[in-house]
Design a protein around this motif. Structure first.
Motif, PDB file in Angstrom:
ATOM      1  N   GLY A 101     -51.772  -3.886 -19.761  1.00  0.00           N
ATOM      2  CA  GLY A 101     -52.301  -3.364 -21.010  1.00  0.00           C
ATOM      3  C   GLY A 101     -51.329  -3.601 -22.138  1.00  0.00           C
ATOM      4  N   ILE A 102     -51.821  -3.524 -23.362  1.00  0.00           N
ATOM      5  CA  ILE A 102     -50.958  -3.761 -24.518  1.00  0.00           C
ATOM      6  C   ILE A 102     -51.407  -2.910 -25.692  1.00  0.00           C
ATOM      7  CG2 ILE A 102     -52.246  -5.709 -25.540  1.00  0.00           C
ATOM      8  CD1 ILE A 102     -49.340  -7.051 -25.795  1.00  0.00           C
ATOM      9  N   TRP A 134     -37.550  -9.105 -27.496  1.00  0.00           N
ATOM     10  CA  TRP A 134     -38.399  -9.290 -26.314  1.00  0.00           C
ATOM     11  C   TRP A 134     -38.445 -10.799 -26.018  1.00  0.00           C
ATOM     12  CZ3 TRP A 134     -41.690  -5.657 -23.646  1.00  0.00           C
ATOM     13  CH2 TRP A 134     -41.504  -4.330 -24.064  1.00  0.00           C
ATOM     14  N   PRO A 135     -37.405 -11.350 -25.409  1.00  0.00           N
ATOM     15  CA  PRO A 135     -37.345 -12.809 -25.212  1.00  0.00           C
ATOM     16  C   PRO A 135     -38.364 -13.359 -24.226  1.00  0.00           C
ATOM     17  CG  PRO A 135     -35.488 -11.722 -24.133  1.00  0.00           C
ATOM     18  CD  PRO A 135     -36.167 -10.684 -24.945  1.00  0.00           C
ATOM     19  N   THR A 136     -38.787 -12.542 -23.262  1.00  0.00           N
ATOM     20  CA  THR A 136     -39.775 -13.015 -22.289  1.00  0.00           C
ATOM     21  C   THR A 136     -41.165 -12.954 -22.906  1.00  0.00           C
ATOM     22  OG1 THR A 136     -38.428 -12.141 -20.473  1.00  0.00           O
ATOM     23  CG2 THR A 136     -40.732 -12.690 -19.976  1.00  0.00           C
ATOM     24  N   PRO A 137     -41.915 -14.027 -22.931  1.00  0.00           N
ATOM     25  CA  PRO A 137     -43.266 -13.990 -23.497  1.00  0.00           C
ATOM     26  C   PRO A 137     -44.104 -12.898 -22.840  1.00  0.00           C
ATOM     27  CG  PRO A 137     -42.608 -16.253 -23.066  1.00  0.00           C
ATOM     28  CD  PRO A 137     -41.555 -15.385 -22.453  1.00  0.00           C
ATOM     29  N   VAL A 138     -44.887 -12.167 -23.644  1.00  0.00           N
ATOM     30  CA  VAL A 138     -45.670 -11.068 -23.075  1.00  0.00           C
ATOM     31  C   VAL A 138     -46.681 -11.576 -22.052  1.00  0.00           C
ATOM     32  CG1 VAL A 138     -45.354  -9.492 -25.025  1.00  0.00           C
ATOM     33  CG2 VAL A 138     -47.293 -11.095 -25.009  1.00  0.00           C
ATOM     34  N   ARG A 139     -47.094 -12.828 -22.165  1.00  0.00           N
ATOM     35  CA  ARG A 139     -48.015 -13.355 -21.150  1.00  0.00           C
ATOM     36  C   ARG A 139     -47.341 -13.394 -19.784  1.00  0.00           C
ATOM     37  NH1 ARG A 139     -49.265 -19.372 -23.138  1.00  0.00           N
ATOM     38  NH2 ARG A 139     -48.785 -18.492 -25.174  1.00  0.00           N
ATOM     39  N   GLU A 140     -46.027 -13.668 -19.769  1.00  0.00           N
ATOM     40  CA  GLU A 140     -45.309 -13.674 -18.499  1.00  0.00           C
ATOM     41  C   GLU A 140     -45.131 -12.258 -17.964  1.00  0.00           C
ATOM     42  OE1 GLU A 140     -41.719 -15.934 -18.443  1.00  0.00           O
ATOM     43  OE2 GLU A 140     -42.608 -17.643 -19.529  1.00  0.00           O
ATOM     44  N   GLY A 188     -43.367  -2.388 -30.259  1.00  0.00           N
ATOM     45  CA  GLY A 188     -42.006  -2.901 -30.260  1.00  0.00           C
ATOM     46  C   GLY A 188     -41.883  -4.367 -29.891  1.00  0.00           C
ATOM     47  N   TYR A 189     -42.929  -4.935 -29.287  1.00  0.00           N
ATOM     48  CA  TYR A 189     -42.860  -6.330 -28.853  1.00  0.00           C
ATOM     49  C   TYR A 189     -43.109  -7.306 -30.003  1.00  0.00           C
ATOM     50  CZ  TYR A 189     -47.960  -6.253 -29.092  1.00  0.00           C
ATOM     51  OH  TYR A 189     -49.247  -6.141 -29.536  1.00  0.00           O
ATOM     52  N   GLN A 190     -43.805  -6.850 -31.062  1.00  0.00           N
ATOM     53  CA  GLN A 190     -44.251  -7.725 -32.144  1.00  0.00           C
ATOM     54  C   GLN A 190     -43.201  -7.809 -33.260  1.00  0.00           C
ATOM     55  OE1 GLN A 190     -45.276  -4.701 -31.537  1.00  0.00           O
ATOM     56  NE2 GLN A 190     -45.464  -3.554 -33.430  1.00  0.00           N
ATOM     57  N   THR A 191     -43.294  -8.851 -34.058  1.00  0.00           N
ATOM     58  CA  THR A 191     -42.347  -8.994 -35.166  1.00  0.00           C
ATOM     59  C   THR A 191     -42.609  -7.950 -36.248  1.00  0.00           C
ATOM     60  OG1 THR A 191     -43.834 -10.663 -36.095  1.00  0.00           O
ATOM     61  CG2 THR A 191     -41.938 -11.456 -34.848  1.00  0.00           C
ATOM     62  N   PHE A 192     -43.865  -7.871 -36.701  1.00  0.00           N
ATOM     63  CA  PHE A 192     -44.271  -6.890 -37.704  1.00  0.00           C
ATOM     64  C   PHE A 192     -45.630  -6.334 -37.299  1.00  0.00           C
ATOM     65  CE2 PHE A 192     -41.532  -9.757 -40.223  1.00  0.00           C
ATOM     66  CZ  PHE A 192     -40.629  -8.829 -40.740  1.00  0.00           C
ATOM     67  N   GLN A 193     -45.942  -5.153 -37.819  1.00  0.00           N
ATOM     68  CA  GLN A 193     -47.265  -4.593 -37.564  1.00  0.00           C
ATOM     69  C   GLN A 193     -48.311  -5.538 -38.163  1.00  0.00           C
ATOM     70  OE1 GLN A 193     -47.112  -2.369 -35.527  1.00  0.00           O
ATOM     71  NE2 GLN A 193     -45.614  -0.767 -35.978  1.00  0.00           N
ATOM     72  N   GLY A 194     -49.224  -5.989 -37.307  1.00  0.00           N
ATOM     73  CA  GLY A 194     -50.248  -6.931 -37.730  1.00  0.00           C
ATOM     74  C   GLY A 194     -50.069  -8.311 -37.143  1.00  0.00           C
ATOM     75  N   ASP A 195     -48.827  -8.664 -36.816  1.00  0.00           N
ATOM     76  CA  ASP A 195     -48.553  -9.984 -36.221  1.00  0.00           C
ATOM     77  C   ASP A 195     -48.496  -9.839 -34.699  1.00  0.00           C
ATOM     78  OD1 ASP A 195     -48.452 -11.141 -38.716  1.00  0.00           O
ATOM     79  OD2 ASP A 195     -46.270 -11.010 -38.877  1.00  0.00           O
TER      80      ASP A 195
END
Length: 531
Positions: free
Chosen positions: A220-221, A201-207, A186-193
């Motif tokens: 984990g991701i 998901w406005p907060t960067p996943v790194r944060e 759900g965090y990604q734009t499309f499957q594969g990206d």
């Protein structure tokens, strides 16, 4: 009787064992991968009216206390399908087919084992395959704990939900403490990206990873490294990185995402640039603090078609991809999901051994039960997991999917939750989707049992064909233990002596002492250890 393979020519590699078992012989079959439900128990008998019985990688046939196991112990270039063939109400042969072995090519290695205990044959087989495939010894570790959002929010999860649960996980470290916190689909734009984050998901996943690790947990991701949708940027910019058909068109399969993200192409790892891309994705995530990777939908990597390397097969290309990922993040925990087991060996740490679980105990096949009608339930997840008992901690740490214990947003009883908890105890992998900010103290204590108790070397005790096992034996802290699962809709009584137990035991799931016998209500579980 002495058994041996007789080879036959044709497309792929076919070998045959001539046998003479009665039609009521027992047959043990295996999905050998995550399965979305199983119509028959693994141990069956008298199934000749159904036709031949097929199995992935290994099969056991037996009668009169004598069992024959036939199985592949490598999967470097091809999968292996075995089949018990019925003729004139007898099992007259076992066929082994390896579809990707070409004429003149060495087939995958196989073994034939005989003995009087089908369970021991399977564990012997697992040990041989582990050695052949280079599986490193799996240490006796504490139970793995963690959290993912999926089985609470499903596809409706938002970043706010994730952040809310991270706070709850950080504040509530007793009695259940999550070691890993996984960001789900759900965090990604499309499957594969995987490195392109969607607007919800406005907060960067790194944060988010930094927030998780800052609270003393590991990040984990979720990814699907074998595939990308035709709507993805990576596909639009690099269509030559994907498997083609004979006309040069991209081979696609329908995925579970809504349009336009629903047509999925198979990444071709024999393209050097594609491997470099995947390595970069995983290295980037690792640099952001992620140390656990759930690799889902891996079976999409086994698409038939034309790859850049004409010598490659779907299996060899798949292993090349896993090797690329393993080398990119050597210190990370890799969990394989939805892939045949044997090609994963030696390259992953954990693997899903069950179908998807659910907020429901029964397989309702209603749309509310899961985002797709795939037969998800706590009951099926337990049965399918325990059918693979023989490979637990021999091939990988076995993931039975998440443990369901909560009382809210749940459609199961406490007894049914105990069956789910037992799966974590017997596998040693006990992640959850329960909200630790809303779970009741009683249910949190039950969930914690999946964290604190480990039943090792679990295997069916008294098993009968055509019925899922209800009794399992193993050890807890070095003491003999018996797990009981009453998955029927009626009351059931067990006498301790019939289970080989002393006259009084402790039931670790209910913290009580049991004398001479135990009566269990419908759909309940117990874990008995000598007092």
């Amino acid at each position: 009787m002495s058994y041996s393979w007789k080879t036959e020519t044709g497309n792929g590699f076919l070998a045959v064992i001539e046998t003479d078992f009665p039609a009521d012989a027992v047959v043990h079959t295996s999905n050998m991968m995550m399965a979305q439900g199983c119509p028959l128990p693994a141990l069956t008998s008298g199934m000749h009216s159904w036709g031949d019985l097929s199995s992935g990688s290994v099969i056991v046939v037996g009668a009169g206390g004598h069992y024959l196991l036939a199985g592949a112990v490598t999967a470097f270039r091809s999968l292996t399908i075995l089949r018990a063939v019925y003729d004139s109400r007898r099992i007259t042969r076992i066929e082994m087919f390896q579809p990707d072995i070409r004429p003149g090519e060495k087939p995958e290695e196989s073994v034939i084992l005989e003995g009087d205990d089908w369970r021991e044959l399977l564990t012997r087989y697992a040990d041989i395959a582990a050695s052949k495939m280079g599986v490193r010894p799996i240490p006796e570790q504490k139970n793995m704990t963690g959290y993912c959002t999926w089985y609470y929010y499903y596809k409706d999860v938002s970043e706010a939900h994730m952040l809310e649960n991270i706070e709850a996980l950080g504040k509530n470290r007793f009695p259940y403490a999550a070691e890993y916190v996984q960001i789900d689909d759900g965090y990604q734009t499309f499957q594969g990206d995987w490195l392109d984050q969607c607007g919800t998901w406005p907060t960067p996943v790194r944060e988010i990873a930094r927030k998780i690790t800052g609270l003393g947990m590991k990040a984990g991701i979720w990814t699907m490294p074998t595939t990308a949708s035709t709507a993805s940027r990576v596909y639009r910019e690099h269509p030559d990185w994907f498997v083609k058909d004979e006309k040069g068109d991209t081979v696609t399969l329908p995925g579970w995402s809504p349009a336009p993200d629903n047509l999925w192409a198979c990444l071709d790892p024999t393209v050097p640039e594609a491997r470099e891309h995947i390595a970069k994705v995983f290295k980037t995530f690792r640099s952001w603090g992620f140390t656990y990777f759930k690799m889902d939908g891996l079976y999409f990597g086994f698409q038939r078609g034309i790859r850049r390397d004409p010598d490659a097969t779907a299996v060899s290309a798949f292993r090349l991809l896993l090797k690329t990922i393993r080398e990119a993040v050597p210190d990370a925990l890799l969990m394989a999901c939805s892939a045949p087991f044997l090609p994963c060996l030696g390259l992953v740490d954990n693997a899903r051994v069950s179908n998807d679980t659910s907020r429901y105990f029964y397989n309702t096949r209603e749309h509310k039960n899961a985002p797709q009608p795939c037969g998800c339930s706590i009951e099926d997840a337990f049965h399918v997991s325990m059918a693979d008992f023989w490979c637990f901690d021999r091939w990988f740490r076995a993931d039975p999917d998440v443990i369901m214990a909560r009382q809210d947003n749940a459609f199961y009883t406490r007894g049914q939750a105990k069956i789910s908890v037992l799966a974590g105890i017997m596998t040693g992998v006990s992640l959850t989707s329960d909200h630790l900010g809303t779970i009741s103290p009683e249910r949190n204590a039950l969930l914690a049992k999946a964290q604190n108790i480990r039943m090792r070397d679990a295997r069916p005790l008294n098993s009968f064909p055509n019925v899922w096992p209800q009794e399992f034996e193993g050890t807890v802290d070095g003491k003999r233990a018996v797990a009981l699962v009453n998955d029927t809709r009626g009351e059931k009584l067990w006498k301790l002596a019939d289970l080989g137990l002393p006259e009084h035991c402790r039931d670790l799931l209910d913290d009580r002492t049991v004398f001479h016998e135990i009566t269990m209500t419908a759909e309940d579980a117990a874990l008995l250890v000598e007092a």
